[in-house]
Design an enzyme around this catalytic site. Structure first.
Site, PDB file in Angstrom:
ATOM      1  CE  LYS A 122      -0.348   0.091   5.047  1.00 48.37           C
ATOM      2  NZ  LYS A 122      -1.233   0.173   6.216  1.00 48.37           N
ATOM      3  NE  ARG A 149      -6.541   1.065  11.756  1.00 50.52           N
ATOM      4  CZ  ARG A 149      -5.401   0.849  11.113  1.00 50.52           C
ATOM      5  NH1 ARG A 149      -4.532   1.826  10.985  1.00 50.52           N
ATOM      6  NH2 ARG A 149      -5.119  -0.326  10.599  1.00 50.52           N
ATOM      7  CE1 TYR A 186      11.973  32.008   1.465  1.00 51.52           C
ATOM      8  CE2 TYR A 186      12.255  29.618   1.582  1.00 51.52           C
ATOM      9  CZ  TYR A 186      11.957  30.767   0.853  1.00 51.52           C
ATOM     10  OH  TYR A 186      11.651  30.662  -0.482  1.00 51.52           O
ATOM     11  CG  MET A 234       8.185  23.481  -2.171  1.00 55.93           C
ATOM     12  SD  MET A 234       6.995  24.428  -3.137  1.00 55.93           S
ATOM     13  CE  MET A 234       6.034  25.202  -1.840  1.00 55.93           C
TER      14      MET A 234
END
Length: 411
Positions: free
Chosen positions: A45, A166, A298, A346
């Site tokens: 998965k 769950r 930054y 980023m």
């Protein structure tokens, strides 16, 4: 096979040899614990925990694993089609087949998450012969509707909530769900092939974790006694490594297959004889000398205290690098670890290569390979170390690597 030199761009390199080693190691663990007939279900998965679903599935199947598992129904459909493209015999229920047998040439695929509105996806899943998990009456009704529409009986694994909280029917609701499933089996709408659940604290070595696992096992055994389920599976990675009493017909191999430990406190990858399969690497895109007092990234949260050599690695939080590691991580370049400095951006991070005083030469050059994490055999950081720096778990470190980082095979 791919080499980690002269990189054009960042890559997440996946070692096929490591995957094969880990699968074999888990088979050995099952045999040593007295469960040689228990089979692995390879959990692929979330893009194969970030490694590539089809890539990992192919390695697992070629290693003799006959069962695959994913969470979301859409990823199950995608994987089924990718496997057919790779040459696996997956024509669906229209073909002549033995529904009780899975082989690595004709593997079974289990999916366990779908919504009440997934009518089309459920019908397509039956056309592709995908096993489905059912936890509640609404889910059983949705599967029965898909079976009536498609004309194919659905292969169903009932899930009982043994203590995870769950998905899964509660102990109070399970008898009604089983009764309804048996009625649907009598009408030919489903084939009831499995019972399963999930351990909540199987990776905890303390007494609280052991007690919780024992309680879950007790509930699972109660549910298993209600019907002669052909396939039962409770344990996942932590079960097959730490709790052999939870090994039934299948165990779901997850994080351990990728070479990572489910709990570093219970044993490191090396302790468990596992090899981390992913190496995250990138070419340096800048190396330069900066004067003392130069702020980095930054907010200027890091300032050079002396003349320094700085390098840029073209990976950032847009690629899955946790911003929380800012100023805490280390990155390997040319045989040495260097501190990551300033805030993670980023698309880039900066590393401090050391003093540039007295005309000291740069220890690296643009184009040299930087390794963020890997197996650790070169001395590079591991995903476990990144998890500590990010205050998270190794599962998240590997699965969050973004789609713009290509997955490549190394061996």
């Amino acid at each position: 096979m791919f080499e980690l030199e002269h990189l054009e761009h960042p890559v997440a390199a996946v070692s096929l040899a490591a995957l094969r080693h880990n699968i074999a190691r888990l088979d050995e663990a099952l045999a040593r614990s007295g469960h040689p007939d228990t089979r692995q279900l390879a959990v692929v998965k979330a893009g194969g925990y970030g490694h590539g679903s089809a890539l990992v599935a192919d390695v697992a199947l070629k290693s003799g694993v006959a069962w695959l598992g994913v969470a979301q129904l859409d990823e199950a459909l995608t994987l089924r089609k990718e496997l057919k493209h790779l040459g696996y015999r997956l024509p669906g229920p229209a073909a002549d087949k033995d529904p009780t047998v899975a082989t690595s040439e004709r593997p079974r695929l289990l999916s366990w998450i779908f919504s009440p509105h997934a009518h089309n996806a459920l019908r397509e899943a039956l056309n592709w012969d995908i096993d489905l998990s059912v936890s509640a009456l609404w889910a059983l009704d949705a599967v029965r509707d898909a079976a009536r529409t498609s004309g194919w009986a659905a292969r169903v694994h009932l899930k009982i909530d043994t203590g995870m909280g769950r998905a899964g029917a509660t102990v109070a609701d399970f008898p009604a769900l089983l009764e309804a499933a048996l009625a649907a089996q009598d009408t030919g709408e489903i084939e009831l092939v499995g019972l399963w659940s999930h351990l909540a604290r199987g990776d905890e070595p303390g007494q609280d974790g052991l007690s919780a696992t024992a309680k879950q096992l007790e509930i699972f055994n109660w549910a298993a006694a209600q019907y002669d389920f052909p396939i039962r599976h409770l344990g996942a990675t932590s079960g097959e490594l730490f709790h052999p009493e939870t090994d039934f017909d299948l165990v779901r191999s997850g994080i351990s297959m990728y070479g990572l430990t489910p709990n570093p406190d219970a044993g490191s990858s090396a302790d468990l004889d596992l090899i981390p399969a992913m190496t995250l690497a990138a070419p340096l895109t800048s190396v330069k000398r900066v004067p003392a007092g130069t702020p980095v990234s930054y907010g200027g949260t890091w300032v050079a205290d002396t003349e320094r050599w700085l390098a840029v690695v073209p990976l950032g939080y847009g690629d899955g690098i946790p911003a929380t590691v800012s100023g805490r991580a280390e990155i390997w370049v040319k045989g040495h670890r260097y501190p990551q400095v300033g805030r993670v951006c980023m698309d880039q991070v900066v590393i401090d290569l050391g003093s540039a005083a007295d005309a000291a030469p740069a220890p690296a050059a643009p184009g040299d390979t930087a390794i963020l994490f890997g197996s650790g055999t070169r001395g590079e950081p591991t995903a476990d170390e990144w998890a500590l720096w990010a205050e998270t778990i190794n599962y998240e470190i590997v699965t969050r690597i973004g789609a713009r980082v290509p997955r490549v095979q190394i061996d």
